[in-house]
Design a protein around this motif. Sequence first.
Motif, PDB file in Angstrom:
ATOM      1  N   GLU A 189      -5.608   1.384   4.238  1.00 38.24           N
ATOM      2  CA  GLU A 189      -5.764   2.125   2.625  1.00 38.24           C
ATOM      3  C   GLU A 189      -4.808   1.837   1.790  1.00 38.24           C
ATOM      4  OE1 GLU A 189      -6.169   6.103   1.012  1.00 38.24           O
ATOM      5  OE2 GLU A 189      -6.698   6.923   3.152  1.00 38.24           O
ATOM      6  N   ARG A 190      -2.731   2.049   2.381  1.00 38.46           N
ATOM      7  CA  ARG A 190      -2.304   1.949   1.740  1.00 38.46           C
ATOM      8  C   ARG A 190      -1.699   0.329   2.122  1.00 38.46           C
ATOM      9  NH1 ARG A 190       3.561   2.552   1.556  1.00 38.46           N
ATOM     10  NH2 ARG A 190       5.067   0.857   2.108  1.00 38.46           N
ATOM     11  N   ILE A 191      -2.730  -0.738   2.757  1.00 38.55           N
ATOM     12  CA  ILE A 191      -2.354  -2.551   2.317  1.00 38.55           C
ATOM     13  C   ILE A 191      -3.410  -2.531   1.586  1.00 38.55           C
ATOM     14  CG2 ILE A 191      -3.021  -4.411   3.980  1.00 38.55           C
ATOM     15  CD1 ILE A 191      -2.428  -2.665   6.925  1.00 38.55           C
ATOM     16  N   ILE A 192      -4.295  -2.393   1.551  1.00 35.58           N
ATOM     17  CA  ILE A 192      -5.393  -2.545   0.735  1.00 35.58           C
ATOM     18  C   ILE A 192      -4.853  -2.587  -0.461  1.00 35.58           C
ATOM     19  CG2 ILE A 192      -7.717  -3.106  -0.409  1.00 35.58           C
ATOM     20  CD1 ILE A 192      -7.314  -4.440   2.233  1.00 35.58           C
ATOM     21  N   ARG A 193      -4.176  -0.912  -1.055  1.00 32.20           N
ATOM     22  CA  ARG A 193      -3.732  -1.138  -1.482  1.00 32.20           C
ATOM     23  C   ARG A 193      -2.463  -1.517  -2.620  1.00 32.20           C
ATOM     24  NH1 ARG A 193      -1.979   4.262  -0.999  1.00 32.20           N
ATOM     25  NH2 ARG A 193       0.150   3.576  -1.054  1.00 32.20           N
TER      26      ARG A 193
END
Length: 183
Positions: free
Chosen positions: A73-77
């Motif tokens: 989720e951090r990568i995509i955010r």
Amino acid sequence: MVRTPRNWSPGTTYHVTARGNRKQDLFHDDEDRRKYITYLQETKEKDPFTIHAYCLMSNHIHLLIETHDVPLERIIRILHTRYAVYFNKKYDYVGHVFQGRYGSTKIDTPSYFIKASRYIHHNPVEAKLTIHPETYPWSSYPFYIHSIDNPLLSKERTLNYFPAPQISRYKEYVEKEVQHKES
């Protein structure tokens, strides 16, 4: 409203999808696609992960991504926030670029992994954007088939599921669907 965090553990592989808001295009031209790829590479350099396959369609994206030490989720955010800022600024838009939360399906078997890879690489054919997946320029597939290096892409895991000659066996596997539809 606070979203419930997704389950994540280091080393997990996911098939990630994201669609343009209201099914609108995410990419209006090749410059947009190049910018998304650039942001993907820069995100990978900052918070390492592995990309096994990708495909940028007009109104959605597919990524086959293996996380390392940073949650998906951090990568995509980070990736999608950067792209949304670029896209809204370039086209003088406001509001959401992506429709809701990205989709992610955990890949938990070798069979599922290679099926997801084939699905991603075959997507432009299904959408009737090309007859042969190797001619679609916004996919990782040409890098596999033509043995072209791409710092964004890791081909080893995918190809290791196929006996020698690995590239031609993988090509045969991906394009099997195409051959049945042309007959």
